[in-house]
Design a protein around this motif. Structure first.
Motif, PDB file in Angstrom:
ATOM      1  N   GLY A  83       0.798  -1.014   0.040  1.00  0.00           N
ATOM      2  CA  GLY A  83      -0.075   0.056  -0.016  1.00  0.00           C
ATOM      3  C   GLY A  83       0.777   1.228  -0.066  1.00  0.00           C
ATOM      4  O   GLY A  83       0.616   2.208   0.777  1.00  0.00           O
ATOM      5  N   LEU A  84       1.854   1.188  -0.900  1.00  0.00           N
ATOM      6  CA  LEU A  84       2.863   2.646  -0.872  1.00  0.00           C
ATOM      7  C   LEU A  84       2.510   3.523  -1.808  1.00  0.00           C
ATOM      8  O   LEU A  84       1.474   3.334  -2.584  1.00  0.00           O
ATOM      9  N   ARG A  85       2.698   4.765  -1.063  1.00  0.00           N
ATOM     10  CA  ARG A  85       2.372   6.068  -2.171  1.00  0.00           C
ATOM     11  C   ARG A  85       3.550   6.068  -3.116  1.00  0.00           C
ATOM     12  O   ARG A  85       3.251   6.437  -4.446  1.00  0.00           O
ATOM     13  N   ALA A  86       4.729   5.481  -3.051  1.00  0.00           N
ATOM     14  CA  ALA A  86       5.656   5.587  -4.062  1.00  0.00           C
ATOM     15  C   ALA A  86       6.631   4.697  -3.915  1.00  0.00           C
ATOM     16  O   ALA A  86       6.765   3.963  -2.757  1.00  0.00           O
ATOM     17  N   CYS A  87       7.584   3.953  -4.906  1.00  0.00           N
ATOM     18  CA  CYS A  87       8.267   3.125  -4.834  1.00  0.00           C
ATOM     19  C   CYS A  87       9.409   3.249  -5.840  1.00  0.00           C
ATOM     20  O   CYS A  87       9.283   3.285  -7.055  1.00  0.00           O
ATOM     21  N   ARG A  88      10.659   3.438  -5.525  1.00  0.00           N
ATOM     22  CA  ARG A  88      11.642   3.631  -6.584  1.00  0.00           C
ATOM     23  C   ARG A  88      13.092   2.663  -6.289  1.00  0.00           C
ATOM     24  O   ARG A  88      12.850   2.080  -5.096  1.00  0.00           O
ATOM     25  N   PHE A  89      13.707   2.573  -7.068  1.00  0.00           N
ATOM     26  CA  PHE A  89      14.948   1.500  -6.929  1.00  0.00           C
ATOM     27  C   PHE A  89      16.401   2.243  -7.181  1.00  0.00           C
ATOM     28  O   PHE A  89      16.400   3.052  -8.057  1.00  0.00           O
ATOM     29  N   GLU A  90      17.177   2.113  -6.026  1.00  0.00           N
ATOM     30  CA  GLU A  90      18.474   2.774  -6.316  1.00  0.00           C
ATOM     31  C   GLU A  90      19.581   1.549  -6.453  1.00  0.00           C
ATOM     32  O   GLU A  90      19.614   0.536  -5.708  1.00  0.00           O
ATOM     33  N   TYR A  91      20.309   1.924  -7.622  1.00  0.00           N
ATOM     34  CA  TYR A  91      21.423   0.904  -7.942  1.00  0.00           C
ATOM     35  C   TYR A  91      22.434   1.640  -7.084  1.00  0.00           C
ATOM     36  O   TYR A  91      22.736   2.482  -6.922  1.00  0.00           O
ATOM     37  N   GLY A  92      23.348   0.258  -6.896  1.00  0.00           N
ATOM     38  CA  GLY A  92      24.816   0.816  -6.410  1.00  0.00           C
ATOM     39  C   GLY A  92      25.198   0.986  -4.911  1.00  0.00           C
ATOM     40  O   GLY A  92      24.246   0.512  -4.036  1.00  0.00           O
ATOM     41  N   THR A  93      25.718   2.207  -4.729  1.00  0.00           N
ATOM     42  CA  THR A  93      26.231   2.594  -3.118  1.00  0.00           C
ATOM     43  C   THR A  93      25.095   2.741  -2.459  1.00  0.00           C
ATOM     44  O   THR A  93      24.068   3.483  -2.971  1.00  0.00           O
ATOM     45  N   LEU A  94      25.350   2.791  -1.088  1.00  0.00           N
ATOM     46  CA  LEU A  94      24.385   3.096  -0.188  1.00  0.00           C
ATOM     47  C   LEU A  94      24.639   4.530   0.437  1.00  0.00           C
ATOM     48  O   LEU A  94      25.670   5.004   0.540  1.00  0.00           O
ATOM     49  N   MET A  95      23.620   5.446   0.388  1.00  0.00           N
ATOM     50  CA  MET A  95      23.676   6.887   0.912  1.00  0.00           C
ATOM     51  C   MET A  95      22.710   6.983   2.129  1.00  0.00           C
ATOM     52  O   MET A  95      21.454   6.573   2.032  1.00  0.00           O
ATOM     53  N   GLY A  96      23.207   7.388   3.175  1.00  0.00           N
ATOM     54  CA  GLY A  96      22.189   7.784   4.377  1.00  0.00           C
ATOM     55  C   GLY A  96      22.136   6.477   5.008  1.00  0.00           C
ATOM     56  O   GLY A  96      22.411   5.627   4.789  1.00  0.00           O
ATOM     57  N   ARG A  97      21.220   6.591   5.989  1.00  0.00           N
ATOM     58  CA  ARG A  97      21.021   5.559   6.994  1.00  0.00           C
ATOM     59  C   ARG A  97      19.275   5.836   7.282  1.00  0.00           C
ATOM     60  O   ARG A  97      18.785   6.006   8.435  1.00  0.00           O
ATOM     61  N   PRO A  98      18.458   5.569   6.105  1.00  0.00           N
ATOM     62  CA  PRO A  98      17.057   5.421   6.533  1.00  0.00           C
ATOM     63  C   PRO A  98      16.549   4.216   7.310  1.00  0.00           C
ATOM     64  O   PRO A  98      17.266   3.305   7.369  1.00  0.00           O
ATOM     65  N   PRO A  99      15.383   4.059   7.558  1.00  0.00           N
ATOM     66  CA  PRO A  99      14.826   3.077   8.193  1.00  0.00           C
ATOM     67  C   PRO A  99      14.972   1.941   7.199  1.00  0.00           C
ATOM     68  O   PRO A  99      14.779   2.038   6.047  1.00  0.00           O
ATOM     69  N   ARG A 100      15.057   0.647   7.760  1.00  0.00           N
ATOM     70  CA  ARG A 100      15.308  -0.498   7.013  1.00  0.00           C
ATOM     71  C   ARG A 100      14.391  -1.714   7.150  1.00  0.00           C
ATOM     72  O   ARG A 100      14.111  -2.111   8.405  1.00  0.00           O
ATOM     73  N   LEU A 101      13.674  -2.223   6.231  1.00  0.00           N
ATOM     74  CA  LEU A 101      12.965  -3.267   6.211  1.00  0.00           C
ATOM     75  C   LEU A 101      13.733  -4.655   6.329  1.00  0.00           C
ATOM     76  O   LEU A 101      14.547  -4.876   5.231  1.00  0.00           O
ATOM     77  N   GLU A 102      13.629  -5.210   7.133  1.00  0.00           N
ATOM     78  CA  GLU A 102      14.668  -6.349   7.537  1.00  0.00           C
ATOM     79  C   GLU A 102      14.200  -7.758   7.068  1.00  0.00           C
ATOM     80  O   GLU A 102      13.011  -7.893   6.651  1.00  0.00           O
ATOM     81  N   GLN A 103      15.090  -8.664   7.057  1.00  0.00           N
ATOM     82  CA  GLN A 103      14.593  -9.963   6.511  1.00  0.00           C
ATOM     83  C   GLN A 103      13.559 -10.690   7.297  1.00  0.00           C
ATOM     84  O   GLN A 103      12.726 -11.458   6.724  1.00  0.00           O
ATOM     85  N   ASP A 104      13.492 -10.377   8.493  1.00  0.00           N
ATOM     86  CA  ASP A 104      12.206 -10.939   9.394  1.00  0.00           C
ATOM     87  C   ASP A 104      10.972  -9.985   9.495  1.00  0.00           C
ATOM     88  O   ASP A 104      10.139 -10.418   9.910  1.00  0.00           O
ATOM     89  N   GLY A 105      11.001  -9.019   8.312  1.00  0.00           N
ATOM     90  CA  GLY A 105       9.689  -8.365   8.555  1.00  0.00           C
ATOM     91  C   GLY A 105       9.571  -7.157   9.193  1.00  0.00           C
ATOM     92  O   GLY A 105       8.702  -6.350   9.298  1.00  0.00           O
ATOM     93  N   SER A 106      10.706  -6.913  10.281  1.00  0.00           N
ATOM     94  CA  SER A 106      10.483  -6.029  11.101  1.00  0.00           C
ATOM     95  C   SER A 106      11.232  -4.680  10.460  1.00  0.00           C
ATOM     96  O   SER A 106      11.903  -4.865   9.305  1.00  0.00           O
ATOM     97  N   VAL A 107      11.152  -3.474  11.084  1.00  0.00           N
ATOM     98  CA  VAL A 107      11.898  -2.252  10.531  1.00  0.00           C
ATOM     99  C   VAL A 107      12.877  -1.825  11.494  1.00  0.00           C
ATOM    100  O   VAL A 107      12.720  -1.543  12.680  1.00  0.00           O
ATOM    101  N   ALA A 108      14.250  -1.718  11.151  1.00  0.00           N
ATOM    102  CA  ALA A 108      15.259  -1.371  11.952  1.00  0.00           C
ATOM    103  C   ALA A 108      15.343   0.267  11.908  1.00  0.00           C
ATOM    104  O   ALA A 108      15.436   0.802  10.760  1.00  0.00           O
ATOM    105  N   LEU A 109      15.653   0.904  12.900  1.00  0.00           N
ATOM    106  CA  LEU A 109      16.065   2.307  12.918  1.00  0.00           C
ATOM    107  C   LEU A 109      17.367   2.391  13.635  1.00  0.00           C
ATOM    108  O   LEU A 109      17.521   2.573  14.786  1.00  0.00           O
ATOM    109  N   GLY A 110      18.377   2.540  12.807  1.00  0.00           N
ATOM    110  CA  GLY A 110      19.580   2.239  13.561  1.00  0.00           C
ATOM    111  C   GLY A 110      19.838   1.064  14.042  1.00  0.00           C
ATOM    112  O   GLY A 110      19.779  -0.012  13.370  1.00  0.00           O
ATOM    113  N   ARG A 111      20.154   1.047  15.388  1.00  0.00           N
ATOM    114  CA  ARG A 111      20.333  -0.306  16.138  1.00  0.00           C
ATOM    115  C   ARG A 111      19.257  -0.843  16.751  1.00  0.00           C
ATOM    116  O   ARG A 111      19.098  -1.852  17.453  1.00  0.00           O
TER     117      ARG A 111
END
Length: 249
Positions: free
Chosen positions: A154-182
């Motif tokens: 149910g996203l408003r938008a979705c885009r794909f970035e190739y290559g290097t990582l920039m910044g530290r946004p929240p991350r959807l993890e392999q177990d379905g949880s969301v990581a905010l830093g540590r």
């Protein structure tokens, strides 16, 4: 009732009014119809209400059925009182059976919804796997999965970035949880975090890119949906590792 979905609100109304109307229809036949048969007819009405609505609607229907059985179909008529002990037993059994079958009917409806939903999840995974095997370019899979993730989460938008990582946004993890830093965020309780959420893709153990997800205004999708999203990202990584993006050719 304003907090309920429209279907459940209608079912609650049916639970309140439906048994009343059924009992009213039975009034002309109450001298010829046994109380047991009248109670069974009302149970059928309760089952129909629970199957179309929720447990609450079924329970309300059972209570309504018992009340109107007493009022219209047992002596003294048009009063909430029963003289005969066997009629009291029938009314109590009507209430008990109505409550039980309403729970079973509502559970059956819930299981049906879960089965249909899981089948839809499997279809998404299967279709993406087929595309990943046949696509000449990983870009084709990326575009397909962007569309799938938008619908699935149910996203408003979705885009794909190739290559290097920039910044530290929240991350959807392999177990379905969301990581905010540590730390982990309980999105089922607290909702999506603000801003974009990354979903990384890997091929053969190497980072290849990430989907950047912008959540929509609706509720957070269930854990099953988030796990399917991770699976789709993994399939994208495998396709990019095998075929590579067209822009690199």
């Amino acid at each position: 009732m304003t907090g309920y979905p429209l279907r459940d609100r209608l079912a609650l109304m049916a639970g309140l009014v439906g048994p009343f109307l059924v009992a009213l229809v039975l009034v002309p036949f109450r001298t010829d119809l046994s109380h047991t048969n009248a109670a069974l007819i009302l149970v059928v009405a309760v089952v129909a209400i629970a199957a179309l609505g929720s447990r609450a609607a079924g329970a309300l229907g059972a209570l309504s059925a018992a009340a109107w059985f007493d009022f219209f179909l047992t002596r003294p008529y048009q009063t909430f009182g029963i003289n005969a002990s066997e009629d009291i037993e029938t009314a109590v059994l009507l209430l008990a059976v109505g409550l039980i079958v309403s729970q079973l009917a509502a559970r059956a409806r819930r299981l049906e919804v879960i089965t249909v939903t899981e089948a839809a999840y499997l279809t998404r995974v299967h279709d993406t796997a087929e595309l990943a095997r046949s696509a000449r370019s990983g870009d084709t899979v990326v575009d397909h999965v962007r569309h799938e993730l938008t619908e699935l989460l149910g996203l408003r938008a979705c885009r794909f970035e190739y290559g290097t990582l920039m910044g530290r946004p929240p991350r959807l993890e392999q177990d379905g949880s969301v990581a905010l830093g540590r730390r982990r965020r309980d999105v089922d309780i607290d909702g999506w975090p603000e801003g974009e959420i990354e979903l990384r893709t890997y091929g053969n153990g190497h980072y290849l890119g990430r989907f950047m997800l912008t959540p929509g205004p609706g509720p957070v999708p269930p854990l099953q949906a988030r796990l399917v999203a991770v699976t789709l990202a993994d399939q994208t990584g495998a396709a990019l590792d095998t075929a590579g993006p067209m822009r690199d050719r």
